[in-house]
Scaffold this motif. Structure first.
Motif, PDB file in Angstrom:
ATOM      1  N   MET A 168      22.122  10.069 -11.002  1.00  0.00           N
ATOM      2  CA  MET A 168      20.953   9.605 -10.262  1.00  0.00           C
ATOM      3  C   MET A 168      20.259   8.505 -11.042  1.00  0.00           C
ATOM      4  SD  MET A 168      19.264  13.166  -8.929  1.00  0.00           S
ATOM      5  CE  MET A 168      20.157  14.273  -7.816  1.00  0.00           C
ATOM      6  N   SER A 174      21.144   9.782  -4.050  1.00  0.00           N
ATOM      7  CA  SER A 174      19.684   9.784  -3.890  1.00  0.00           C
ATOM      8  C   SER A 174      19.328  10.411  -2.554  1.00  0.00           C
ATOM      9  CB  SER A 174      19.131   8.356  -3.960  1.00  0.00           C
ATOM     10  OG  SER A 174      19.426   7.643  -2.775  1.00  0.00           O
ATOM     11  N   ASN A 198      25.014   6.111  -2.536  1.00  0.00           N
ATOM     12  CA  ASN A 198      24.800   4.708  -2.193  1.00  0.00           C
ATOM     13  C   ASN A 198      26.124   3.949  -2.224  1.00  0.00           C
ATOM     14  OD1 ASN A 198      21.888   4.710  -1.914  1.00  0.00           O
ATOM     15  ND2 ASN A 198      21.828   5.059  -4.118  1.00  0.00           N
ATOM     16  N   GLN A 200      15.340   7.723  -8.076  1.00  0.00           N
ATOM     17  CA  GLN A 200      15.586   9.046  -7.513  1.00  0.00           C
ATOM     18  C   GLN A 200      14.991  10.128  -8.415  1.00  0.00           C
ATOM     19  OE1 GLN A 200      16.455  10.396  -4.831  1.00  0.00           O
ATOM     20  NE2 GLN A 200      16.846  12.494  -5.470  1.00  0.00           N
ATOM     21  N   LYS A 201      15.099   9.955  -9.727  1.00  0.00           N
ATOM     22  CA  LYS A 201      14.514  10.937 -10.639  1.00  0.00           C
ATOM     23  C   LYS A 201      13.000  11.001 -10.468  1.00  0.00           C
ATOM     24  CE  LYS A 201      18.034  10.893 -14.238  1.00  0.00           C
ATOM     25  NZ  LYS A 201      18.331  10.685 -15.662  1.00  0.00           N
ATOM     26  N   LEU A 252      21.603  14.796  -0.149  1.00  0.00           N
ATOM     27  CA  LEU A 252      21.785  13.613  -0.982  1.00  0.00           C
ATOM     28  C   LEU A 252      22.801  12.679  -0.325  1.00  0.00           C
ATOM     29  CD1 LEU A 252      21.975  14.942  -4.673  1.00  0.00           C
ATOM     30  CD2 LEU A 252      19.977  14.113  -3.398  1.00  0.00           C
TER      31      LEU A 252
END
Length: 380
Positions: free
Chosen positions: A366, A274, A263, A370-371, A260
């Motif tokens: 998230m 993400s 950001n 991303q989910k 991961l």
């Protein structure tokens, strides 16, 4: 205040205004929705609800509102909240600048107002992320000040009441609706007056499938009486979101942990975790996908770019995944997933990266894209 006649609007006389107030508030007293933020006059609670309700439906907001106040029961708690917990509390609501601005405003309240929520319209409006609508809502509901709360729902109702021939989506026209509301608002019950119009605008007088024959104020409505209801409000179409192609890399190590990346703040979805992603639209390809080697241009694949940027060398699989799509207000993402496995999972990149076991993913804030990627990858 502007002269409404300059905009072709003839304001009612005092008796009609009083009758309108009575009619609207009688309807509200009988039909108002029982919502958790209507059981309090706490300005902090009302503020949280109003910010959450921007761009989000009531049914979605209720559990978020209750959890948010459980996690951050006071302005001070919000001001001091760690970023990850703050984003986790907002996860799924979208428009994440809202909650960041809330925290900045909470810090302003601690610094400028000794931790006490300001009780006048001017000071409330001065807080980060609070515009005229939210300031009007808090002022009227929490403090009983005769300040209008003019949002899209209210403008829609007003446009039909007075057959207003101005685009409600154009910010410069907001002053017209503000001026009308400053005259109409009930000085004795300003909070209920604003909330009555909110309820009316989200249901009976909604943008889609309104039920004008059920409106309690139909006999005050020029559009209803003149048979022009379908014409109002005037709202020109918004620009369509720009399509953007995204390549996402689902990288796992020998323990099955996911790679991961956090950001960067200040960017879209800043602060959220993400899968690593690279924008792959035409312009990005022109800029990033070519490099000189021995004096010749050589095409660089997206996988090569990943290896170069992240200092990892995965074994790439041929696993195929369906495209993941997500629409923001200004962009429409189409995301391709590429899977890779690494044996050497040591980081040398300066990016903020982390290996996360599948059973710990829920601990990381998230955003919805991303989910959606996780759901597609895991088949859940």
């Amino acid at each position: 205040m502007i002269n409404l006649k300059d905009y072709g609007i003839e304001m009612w006389d005092t008796e009609k205004i009083a009758s309108f107030r009575r009619t609207l508030l009688n309807w509200y007293d009988n039909e108002k929705r029982d919502l958790p933020w209507r059981r309090t006059k706490n300005p902090y609670h009302i503020w949280v609800s109003e910010i959450m309700l921007q761009q989000t439906q009531v049914v979605t907001v209720i559990p978020y509102y209750e959890r948010f106040l459980e996690w951050f029961p006071t302005v001070e708690d919000l001001a001091n909240a760690p970023e990850e917990k703050l984003l986790k509390a907002w996860e799924g609501l979208g428009y994440y600048s809202r909650v960041r601005n809330m925290q900045k405003a909470a810090q302003e309240i601690m610094e400028k107002f000794d931790g006490i929520f300001p009780n006048n319209h001017k000071d409330i409006l001065s807080l980060k992320g609070i515009g005229p609508y939210t300031a009007g809502a808090i002022s009227s509901i929490a403090f009983g000040l005769a300040e209008p709360a003019v949002d899209g729902n209210v403008m829609r109702v007003m446009a039909r009441l007075f057959e207003i021939n101005y685009d409600i989506g154009d910010p410069k026209n907001r002053k017209i609706f503000q001026a009308i509301m400053e005259i109409l608002i009930d000085p004795e019950r300003p909070g209920d007056f604003n909330q009555a119009l909110m309820d009316l605008g989200t249901d009976i007088e909604s943008a889609k499938n309104p039920r004008p024959d059920e409106s309690p104020i139909r006999f005050f409505s020029a559009a209803y009486l003149h048979g022009t209801y379908d014409k109002y409000p005037i709202k020109l179409p918004k620009k369509k979101p720009k399509p953007v192609q995204i390549q996402a890399f689902v990288i796992r190590n020998s323990d099955g942990d996911f790679l991961l990346e956090k950001n960067l703040d200040g960017r879209l979805l800043g602060g959220f975790w993400s899968f690593p992603i690279i924008q792959t639209d035409f312009i990005a390809q022109q800029l990033d996908l070519f490099e000189k080697k021995d004096g010749n241009l050589q095409i660089i694949s997206q996988k090569d770019l990943f290896e170069k940027d992240y200092q990892l060398t995965p074994t790439w699989t041929n696993q195929h995944f369906a495209q993941v799509k997500h629409t923001f207000s200004h962009q429409k993402w189409t995301i391709e997933l590429t899977e890779g496995l690494v044996k050497n999972d040591k980081f040398t990149s300066e990016k903020e990266l982390r290996w996360v076991p599948e059973n710990q993913l829920s601990q990381y804030p998230m955003a919805t894209p991303q989910k959606k990627m996780l759901k597609e990858y895991l088949g859940k």
